[in-house]
Write a protein that holds these residues in place. Structure first.
Motif, PDB file in Angstrom:
ATOM      1  N   ARG A 219       0.746  -1.147   0.151  1.00 37.87           N
ATOM      2  CA  ARG A 219      -0.057  -0.212  -0.098  1.00 37.87           C
ATOM      3  C   ARG A 219       0.771   1.201   0.049  1.00 37.87           C
ATOM      4  O   ARG A 219       0.769   2.348  -0.671  1.00 37.87           O
ATOM      5  CB  ARG A 219      -0.924   0.038   1.265  1.00 37.87           C
ATOM      6  N   ASP A 220       1.819   1.184   0.684  1.00 37.66           N
ATOM      7  CA  ASP A 220       2.820   2.472   0.941  1.00 37.66           C
ATOM      8  C   ASP A 220       3.387   2.775  -0.387  1.00 37.66           C
ATOM      9  O   ASP A 220       3.438   3.847  -0.879  1.00 37.66           O
ATOM     10  CB  ASP A 220       4.008   1.860   1.919  1.00 37.66           C
ATOM     11  N   ILE A 221       3.722   1.708  -1.256  1.00 39.77           N
ATOM     12  CA  ILE A 221       4.407   1.965  -2.626  1.00 39.77           C
ATOM     13  C   ILE A 221       3.365   2.496  -3.417  1.00 39.77           C
ATOM     14  O   ILE A 221       3.773   3.316  -4.191  1.00 39.77           O
ATOM     15  CB  ILE A 221       5.008   0.645  -3.106  1.00 39.77           C
ATOM     16  N   ASN A 222       2.221   1.910  -3.465  1.00 42.31           N
ATOM     17  CA  ASN A 222       1.235   2.407  -4.431  1.00 42.31           C
ATOM     18  C   ASN A 222       0.846   3.788  -3.917  1.00 42.31           C
ATOM     19  O   ASN A 222       0.476   4.417  -5.043  1.00 42.31           O
ATOM     20  CB  ASN A 222      -0.363   1.561  -4.351  1.00 42.31           C
ATOM     21  N   ILE A 223       0.841   4.234  -2.616  1.00 38.76           N
ATOM     22  CA  ILE A 223       0.526   5.666  -2.512  1.00 38.76           C
ATOM     23  C   ILE A 223       1.866   6.600  -2.989  1.00 38.76           C
ATOM     24  O   ILE A 223       1.663   7.817  -3.392  1.00 38.76           O
ATOM     25  CB  ILE A 223       0.378   5.978  -1.081  1.00 38.76           C
ATOM     26  N   ALA A 224       2.910   5.855  -2.808  1.00 43.51           N
ATOM     27  CA  ALA A 224       4.076   6.579  -3.098  1.00 43.51           C
ATOM     28  C   ALA A 224       4.223   7.053  -4.614  1.00 43.51           C
ATOM     29  O   ALA A 224       4.487   8.097  -5.136  1.00 43.51           O
ATOM     30  CB  ALA A 224       5.371   6.069  -2.635  1.00 43.51           C
ATOM     31  N   PHE A 225       3.703   6.267  -5.584  1.00 39.52           N
ATOM     32  CA  PHE A 225       3.376   6.383  -7.006  1.00 39.52           C
ATOM     33  C   PHE A 225       2.458   7.290  -7.256  1.00 39.52           C
ATOM     34  O   PHE A 225       2.700   8.328  -8.120  1.00 39.52           O
ATOM     35  CB  PHE A 225       3.029   4.947  -7.426  1.00 39.52           C
ATOM     36  N   VAL A 268       5.393   2.614   8.658  1.00 44.38           N
ATOM     37  CA  VAL A 268       6.569   1.931   9.726  1.00 44.38           C
ATOM     38  C   VAL A 268       6.611   0.634   9.090  1.00 44.38           C
ATOM     39  O   VAL A 268       7.899   0.381   9.040  1.00 44.38           O
ATOM     40  CB  VAL A 268       5.813   2.022  10.761  1.00 44.38           C
ATOM     41  N   ASP A 269       5.772  -0.262   8.688  1.00 47.29           N
ATOM     42  CA  ASP A 269       6.082  -1.459   8.409  1.00 47.29           C
ATOM     43  C   ASP A 269       7.246  -1.925   7.272  1.00 47.29           C
ATOM     44  O   ASP A 269       8.110  -2.835   7.443  1.00 47.29           O
ATOM     45  CB  ASP A 269       4.912  -2.305   7.809  1.00 47.29           C
ATOM     46  N   PRO A 270       7.179  -1.006   6.281  1.00 50.93           N
ATOM     47  CA  PRO A 270       8.210  -1.172   5.256  1.00 50.93           C
ATOM     48  C   PRO A 270       9.418  -1.240   5.684  1.00 50.93           C
ATOM     49  O   PRO A 270      10.474  -1.847   5.257  1.00 50.93           O
ATOM     50  CB  PRO A 270       7.920  -0.022   4.361  1.00 50.93           C
ATOM     51  N   TYR A 271       9.939  -0.362   6.649  1.00 50.26           N
ATOM     52  CA  TYR A 271      11.349  -0.201   7.378  1.00 50.26           C
ATOM     53  C   TYR A 271      11.415  -1.545   8.148  1.00 50.26           C
ATOM     54  O   TYR A 271      12.722  -1.863   8.118  1.00 50.26           O
ATOM     55  CB  TYR A 271      11.359   0.947   8.544  1.00 50.26           C
ATOM     56  N   TYR A 272      10.642  -2.183   8.703  1.00 47.32           N
ATOM     57  CA  TYR A 272      10.835  -3.666   9.470  1.00 47.32           C
ATOM     58  C   TYR A 272      11.189  -4.539   8.184  1.00 47.32           C
ATOM     59  O   TYR A 272      12.194  -5.419   8.548  1.00 47.32           O
ATOM     60  CB  TYR A 272       9.481  -4.091   9.925  1.00 47.32           C
ATOM     61  N   LEU A 273      10.562  -4.668   7.099  1.00 48.54           N
ATOM     62  CA  LEU A 273      11.086  -5.620   6.043  1.00 48.54           C
ATOM     63  C   LEU A 273      12.452  -5.007   5.365  1.00 48.54           C
ATOM     64  O   LEU A 273      13.353  -6.010   5.269  1.00 48.54           O
ATOM     65  CB  LEU A 273      10.127  -5.439   4.882  1.00 48.54           C
ATOM     66  N   ILE A 287      11.159  -0.510  -2.420  1.00 49.35           N
ATOM     67  CA  ILE A 287      10.532   0.039  -1.015  1.00 49.35           C
ATOM     68  C   ILE A 287      11.056   1.043  -0.342  1.00 49.35           C
ATOM     69  O   ILE A 287      10.240   2.006   0.113  1.00 49.35           O
ATOM     70  CB  ILE A 287      10.608  -1.306  -0.026  1.00 49.35           C
ATOM     71  N   LEU A 288      12.260   1.295  -0.244  1.00 45.74           N
ATOM     72  CA  LEU A 288      12.656   2.440   0.145  1.00 45.74           C
ATOM     73  C   LEU A 288      12.517   3.755  -0.728  1.00 45.74           C
ATOM     74  O   LEU A 288      12.459   4.879  -0.059  1.00 45.74           O
ATOM     75  CB  LEU A 288      14.324   2.209   0.574  1.00 45.74           C
ATOM     76  N   SER A 289      12.487   3.504  -1.873  1.00 47.28           N
ATOM     77  CA  SER A 289      12.270   4.499  -2.756  1.00 47.28           C
ATOM     78  C   SER A 289      10.985   5.434  -2.538  1.00 47.28           C
ATOM     79  O   SER A 289      10.567   6.564  -2.200  1.00 47.28           O
ATOM     80  CB  SER A 289      12.303   4.680  -4.427  1.00 47.28           C
ATOM     81  N   GLY A 290      10.011   4.649  -2.245  1.00 46.44           N
ATOM     82  CA  GLY A 290       8.659   4.848  -2.079  1.00 46.44           C
ATOM     83  C   GLY A 290       8.436   5.382  -0.493  1.00 46.44           C
ATOM     84  O   GLY A 290       7.918   6.495  -0.589  1.00 46.44           O
ATOM     85  N   ASP A 296       8.569  12.716   2.421  1.00 45.23           N
ATOM     86  CA  ASP A 296       8.898  14.097   2.065  1.00 45.23           C
ATOM     87  C   ASP A 296       7.627  14.849   1.529  1.00 45.23           C
ATOM     88  O   ASP A 296       7.840  16.180   1.209  1.00 45.23           O
ATOM     89  CB  ASP A 296       9.956  14.204   0.815  1.00 45.23           C
ATOM     90  N   MET A 297       6.533  14.086   1.886  1.00 47.98           N
ATOM     91  CA  MET A 297       5.163  15.026   1.279  1.00 47.98           C
ATOM     92  C   MET A 297       4.869  16.100   2.004  1.00 47.98           C
ATOM     93  O   MET A 297       4.284  17.287   1.645  1.00 47.98           O
ATOM     94  CB  MET A 297       4.233  13.871   1.076  1.00 47.98           C
TER      95      MET A 297
END
Length: 436
Positions: A219-225, A268-273, A287-290, A296-297
């Motif tokens: 979900r985080d990656i999709n929102i980042a896009f 938070v969860d992406p940083y755990y992965l 993941i980290l790019s997202g 930064d938003m």
């Protein structure tokens, strides 16, 4: 007699360790079926629950008053239970590495009060391996018992969505896992008591842990896009929301929208992965790019507020700006991990000290965590710019007349972060309107 039957016959008790936005609804749900001990180290919170007050607003005061949960801050009460659910937060540190302090602390407390024959289920979001490599050793050390012999372990990731009255514990399929087939069966049967949507039996504890972290990473990656698209389209003077509405007419287009990504899961969860991936020598790219885009938003919103003020011929330094909403998501009092604070801090860099109004937020929590005091919406006037930051139902009811009262002389700068207003209507009314 199996533990499951003993729970049903109320010859054994279930404990819930951590009574926050996740733990409280679980405790309330199970109390309708079995005897429940609700434990939290926060004595003030426990007293509120005992008084019939729900500070989380997840289940409501009436449900708290009516429940049979035995609320306590006395850890020795845990000795009376033999099925334990641990639902404490798992945040990240300032360097974005996992902060396992809460789950380690909960394991220490439970370990020294663990009864022989118990089943312990962790619900906290973690990277694959934490339950078996971090929590089990603590439980064994504190209890003096051996896992697999004297007590059993399992993992069932929480999927509760704070503030969401539709997707609740009962209506979301629950992933369950156990250290062996017997434990898995017990855990599955216990959760089936309250989860109407049923359970999914994961092949292992690590599979269940991994499934949880990728849910929110996806979900985080999709929102980042979407956020990146918003930045691009704003440069082209194209309305992102209009583009997404057009694209959504295709049957397989995924409906995600730009926004600030805060809270305790998606941000938070992406940083755990990625932290666990680094242990195996792999540096995340997507993941980290997202994460960098989403982190930064808040700064991006503040920069566009400043640009709008300049376009409106208003002095930036000392400009009167109000932010409507401070929680990490709509219709929820939780201000922890809110990304609105990033807007505030960036505006301060420009010499702007914004006022903040949020009728839904936990005011005491916001002042304690951020040193911020809210103002009443009724007191807002003579503003140069208004930032509608959170889509609370109360804010959705505002019309043009309501917003007009907030401004002083000159152009009315309005930033609608969630895009809940009719852009054309406000632009036709003379507003200098901007949204992601």
């Amino acid at each position: 007699m199996e533990l499951y039957e003993k729970l049903l016959e109320k010859k054994e008790k279930l404990s819930l360790i951590g009574l926050g936005y996740v733990g409280m609804p679980i405790a309330i749900a199970f109390a309708k079926k079995v005897d429940v001990i609700g434990f939290d180290v926060n004595k003030e919170k426990i007293e509120l629950y005992k008084s019939g007050i729900d500070p989380t607003k997840e289940v409501g005061d009436e449900a708290v008053k009516a429940t049979s949960v035995r609320f306590t801050a006395d850890e020795t009460e845990l000795q009376k239970a033999r099925f334990h659910i641990v639902a404490v937060p798992t945040p990240v540190k300032t360097d974005h590495t996992p902060d396992l302090t809460p789950i380690e602390g909960a394991s220490v407390i439970l370990g020294r009060n663990l009864s022989r024959g118990s089943v312990v289920v962790f619900e906290s979001t973690v990277y694959p391996g934490v339950t078996e490599e971090v929590c089990i050793p603590i439980l064994e050390r504190e209890s003096g018992m051996n896992c697999g012999v004297d007590f059993k372990i399992g993992y069932s990731p929480e999927r509760i969505n704070p503030g969401d009255k539709v997707h609740r514990l009962e209506t979301i399929k629950k992933i369950v896992s156990g250290m062996d087939n017997e434990t898995l069966d017990t855990i599955a049967r216990v959760y089936e008591l309250v989860v109407e949507a049923g359970v999914h039996r994961a092949e292992s504890i690590k599979v269940a842990e991994a499934a949880k972290v990728i849910e929110n990473s996806q979900r985080d990656i999709n929102i980042a896009f979407m956020n990146e698209l918003s930045i691009i389209f704003n440069k082209m003077n194209i309305d992102t929301q209009a583009v997404l509405r057009a694209a959504a007419t295709k049957w397989n287009f995924l409906s995600f929208y730009p926004g600030l990504v805060g809270g305790h899961c998606i941000g938070v969860d992406p940083y755990y992965l990625t932290y666990k991936a680094e242990m195996f020598g792999y540096h995340s790219q997507i993941i980290l790019s997202g994460r960098r885009i989403n982190d930064d938003m808040g700064k991006y919103v503040a920069e566009n507020c400043v640009k709008k003020l300049i376009d409106a011929n208003k002095s930036v330094k000392g400009a009167k700006v109000v932010i409507l909403g401070f929680t990490f998501k709509e219709n929820c009092p939780d201000t922890r991990n809110t990304k609105i604070i990033d807007i505030v801090e960036e505006l301060l860099e420009y010499g702007i000290t914004p006022l903040i109004a949020d009728p839904e937020a936990d005011a005491n929590e916001a002042e304690k965590l951020y040193g911020i005091k809210f103002i009443d919406v009724e007191s807002i006037k003579d503003m140069d710019a208004v930032i509608l930051a959170v889509a609370h139902e109360a804010f959705k009811k505002y019309g043009e007349e309501d917003f007009n009262k907030f401004y002083g002389k000159g152009d009315k700068v309005l930033l609608d972060i969630k895009g809940i207003l009719n852009r054309q209507k406000y632009e036709n009314a003379g507003y200098s309107y901007w949204r992601l």
